[in-house]
Design an enzyme around this catalytic site. Sequence first.
Site, PDB file in Angstrom:
ATOM      1  N   PHE A  14     -34.255 -12.041 -38.732  1.00  0.00           N
ATOM      2  CA  PHE A  14     -34.477 -13.117 -40.964  1.00  0.00           C
ATOM      3  C   PHE A  14     -35.337 -13.722 -40.856  1.00  0.00           C
ATOM      4  CE2 PHE A  14     -29.669 -10.571 -40.055  1.00  0.00           C
ATOM      5  CZ  PHE A  14     -30.382 -10.205 -41.406  1.00  0.00           C
ATOM      6  N   GLU A  15     -35.416 -15.014 -39.630  1.00  0.00           N
ATOM      7  CA  GLU A  15     -36.389 -15.859 -40.225  1.00  0.00           C
ATOM      8  C   GLU A  15     -37.796 -15.174 -40.111  1.00  0.00           C
ATOM      9  OE1 GLU A  15     -36.415 -18.695 -40.953  1.00  0.00           O
ATOM     10  OE2 GLU A  15     -34.103 -18.928 -40.290  1.00  0.00           O
ATOM     11  N   GLY A  16     -38.396 -13.811 -39.909  1.00  0.00           N
ATOM     12  CA  GLY A  16     -39.923 -13.250 -39.828  1.00  0.00           C
ATOM     13  C   GLY A  16     -40.545 -14.127 -38.603  1.00  0.00           C
TER      14      GLY A  16
END
Length: 154
Positions: A14-16
């Site tokens: 989700f942070e990438g």
Amino acid sequence: MHPTEKCLELVKKFEGFSPKIYVCPAGYPTIGYGHVVTPEEREKFKNGITEEEAEELLRQDLLKFAKAIKPLIKVPIHPYMFDALLSFTFNVGVYAFKASTLRRKVNAKEWQEAADQFLRWVYAGGRKLPGLVRRRQEERKLFLLGYTEVKDIR
């Protein structure tokens, strides 16, 4: 309690990854997998980082967050439940977790109600964000997976 690989993968997803410093939606200089760059680190990261360096940085960040939230959890919980809370806190911050109904429900051993609290944290700037909806659904799922794997947690 320490983050498991499930936590690491969830946060990475989700942070990438960004090899260069960028300004996140909250206005902070960020690099790697959501690492907030301090003024002292700007020079260190001026040429960017590799994915391997970013993952090590994330591991260090997660350990710092784990250390911060562990005293806030007053009841025994499964490592996956801790992972879900850690991913959540990495995203919203320690103060938000400390003040949250989610934390209160966990400490009251109200497991289902606690799981449902994840789904309330899907807004940023007054807007419901699809990425936050997906993240909270996965955090909730991981939290409940931990709950179902423990028989004597009540």
